[in-house]
Design a protein around this motif. Sequence first.
Motif, PDB file in Angstrom:
ATOM      1  N   ARG A   1       0.833  -1.197   0.000  1.00  0.00           N
ATOM      2  CA  ARG A   1       0.000   0.000   0.000  1.00  0.00           C
ATOM      3  C   ARG A   1       0.868   1.248   0.000  1.00  0.00           C
ATOM      4  O   ARG A   1       2.072   1.195   0.190  1.00  0.00           O
ATOM      5  N   TRP A   2       0.220   2.379  -0.271  1.00  0.00           N
ATOM      6  CA  TRP A   2       0.878   3.683  -0.207  1.00  0.00           C
ATOM      7  C   TRP A   2       2.068   3.784  -1.165  1.00  0.00           C
ATOM      8  O   TRP A   2       3.083   4.412  -0.871  1.00  0.00           O
ATOM      9  N   GLY A   3       1.933   3.127  -2.309  1.00  0.00           N
ATOM     10  CA  GLY A   3       2.997   3.181  -3.298  1.00  0.00           C
ATOM     11  C   GLY A   3       4.294   2.555  -2.830  1.00  0.00           C
ATOM     12  O   GLY A   3       5.353   2.801  -3.408  1.00  0.00           O
ATOM     13  N   GLY A   4       4.202   1.712  -1.783  1.00  0.00           N
ATOM     14  CA  GLY A   4       5.400   1.078  -1.234  1.00  0.00           C
ATOM     15  C   GLY A   4       6.195   1.964  -0.300  1.00  0.00           C
ATOM     16  O   GLY A   4       7.273   1.572   0.162  1.00  0.00           O
ATOM     17  N   HIS A   5       5.684   3.156   0.022  1.00  0.00           N
ATOM     18  CA  HIS A   5       6.399   4.080   0.901  1.00  0.00           C
ATOM     19  C   HIS A   5       6.010   3.851   2.352  1.00  0.00           C
ATOM     20  O   HIS A   5       4.857   3.513   2.667  1.00  0.00           O
ATOM     21  N   SER A   6       6.958   4.046   3.251  1.00  0.00           N
ATOM     22  CA  SER A   6       6.731   3.757   4.654  1.00  0.00           C
ATOM     23  C   SER A   6       7.770   4.463   5.495  1.00  0.00           C
ATOM     24  O   SER A   6       8.914   4.648   5.064  1.00  0.00           O
ATOM     25  N   ALA A   7       7.373   4.858   6.696  1.00  0.00           N
ATOM     26  CA  ALA A   7       8.329   5.409   7.652  1.00  0.00           C
ATOM     27  C   ALA A   7       9.055   4.302   8.409  1.00  0.00           C
ATOM     28  O   ALA A   7       9.978   4.577   9.177  1.00  0.00           O
ATOM     29  N   TRP A   8       8.642   3.056   8.198  1.00  0.00           N
ATOM     30  CA  TRP A   8       9.267   1.894   8.832  1.00  0.00           C
ATOM     31  C   TRP A   8      10.294   1.283   7.873  1.00  0.00           C
ATOM     32  O   TRP A   8      10.329   1.655   6.696  1.00  0.00           O
ATOM     33  N   PRO A   9      11.077   0.324   8.320  1.00  0.00           N
ATOM     34  CA  PRO A   9      12.047  -0.309   7.419  1.00  0.00           C
ATOM     35  C   PRO A   9      11.416  -1.069   6.260  1.00  0.00           C
ATOM     36  O   PRO A   9      12.061  -1.297   5.251  1.00  0.00           O
ATOM     37  N   ARG A  10      10.157  -1.477   6.410  1.00  0.00           N
ATOM     38  CA  ARG A  10       9.486  -2.170   5.305  1.00  0.00           C
ATOM     39  C   ARG A  10       8.114  -1.537   5.069  1.00  0.00           C
ATOM     40  O   ARG A  10       7.537  -0.925   5.972  1.00  0.00           O
ATOM     41  N   PRO A  11       7.549  -1.692   3.870  1.00  0.00           N
ATOM     42  CA  PRO A  11       6.229  -1.134   3.570  1.00  0.00           C
ATOM     43  C   PRO A  11       5.114  -2.009   4.122  1.00  0.00           C
ATOM     44  O   PRO A  11       5.339  -3.138   4.577  1.00  0.00           O
ATOM     45  N   LEU A  12       3.897  -1.483   4.063  1.00  0.00           N
ATOM     46  CA  LEU A  12       2.722  -2.177   4.577  1.00  0.00           C
ATOM     47  C   LEU A  12       2.069  -2.987   3.464  1.00  0.00           C
ATOM     48  O   LEU A  12       1.789  -2.471   2.381  1.00  0.00           O
ATOM     49  N   SER A  13       1.796  -4.239   3.742  1.00  0.00           N
ATOM     50  CA  SER A  13       1.185  -5.106   2.734  1.00  0.00           C
ATOM     51  C   SER A  13      -0.329  -4.965   2.716  1.00  0.00           C
ATOM     52  O   SER A  13      -0.968  -4.595   3.710  1.00  0.00           O
ATOM     53  N   VAL A  14      -0.897  -5.308   1.583  1.00  0.00           N
ATOM     54  CA  VAL A  14      -2.352  -5.345   1.467  1.00  0.00           C
ATOM     55  C   VAL A  14      -2.923  -6.445   2.351  1.00  0.00           C
ATOM     56  O   VAL A  14      -4.031  -6.328   2.871  1.00  0.00           O
ATOM     57  N   ALA A  15      -2.169  -7.519   2.568  1.00  0.00           N
ATOM     58  CA  ALA A  15      -2.627  -8.586   3.459  1.00  0.00           C
ATOM     59  C   ALA A  15      -2.851  -8.058   4.868  1.00  0.00           C
ATOM     60  O   ALA A  15      -3.886  -8.337   5.497  1.00  0.00           O
ATOM     61  N   GLN A  16      -1.899  -7.297   5.390  1.00  0.00           N
ATOM     62  CA  GLN A  16      -2.035  -6.747   6.737  1.00  0.00           C
ATOM     63  C   GLN A  16      -3.177  -5.739   6.793  1.00  0.00           C
ATOM     64  O   GLN A  16      -3.965  -5.727   7.752  1.00  0.00           O
TER      65      GLN A  16
END
Length: 216
Positions: free
Chosen positions: A47-62
């Motif tokens: 999600r979010w174009g693969g951008h994240s403030a964390w070390p990994r992006p957020l998946s659609v599954a989560q």
Amino acid sequence: MGRDDHRNQPNRAWVRMPSERRLDLLDPTPFDWDDSDLALGLARTYRWGGHSAWPRPLSVAQHSLTVMHLRAAACKAVGVELAPLAALRELLHDAEEGLLGFDCVSPLKPFLGEGFRALTVRLENAVFLRYGLPHWTDKEHAAHKLADRQAAASEAVHVVGWSAGEVLHTLKITVPPLDDDPLHAVYGGTAWEPWAPPLAAERFLAELDRLKALSA
């Protein structure tokens, strides 16, 4: 024109699944993937174009698990239980993105045109047929969209790094973000932290299996 005749035409878009099944994205059927293919596809689609403030992006599954739990909590708040088949529909509300391997940022969808919209509708229909999902009523869809927007607002703040004011005024999401991660109480770990793809796939698949058994 039959299915086999169509597949002999130049316009085709084959995807080979880890299960060794084959899916033509332009002509999908409900038999072209197994559940583990879908879980892994959603866990590897961001999600979010693969951008994240964390070390990994957020998946659609989560994200899908978050929306399901938010809908269940909203039902519980008014003294009813979310039926297993309705919960399954919430879990699978973005399933076509896992088959496609692409979660388009919402404001861009109109620019992709009618062809892309038709493609996603065909994939959605195949998902609904495979899992025996009823189509949304207007009331059900409105409740779903509220949970989906609440998840989006919360992800924007806690995962991507937007401020609550930016979510409202820049992203135009009017549902306020949550403070508490609804998945934290279920799975533990660090609140709002994006899961690694194998873990996201495992948890999505476990919930899919549970709800399928309850809905049978």
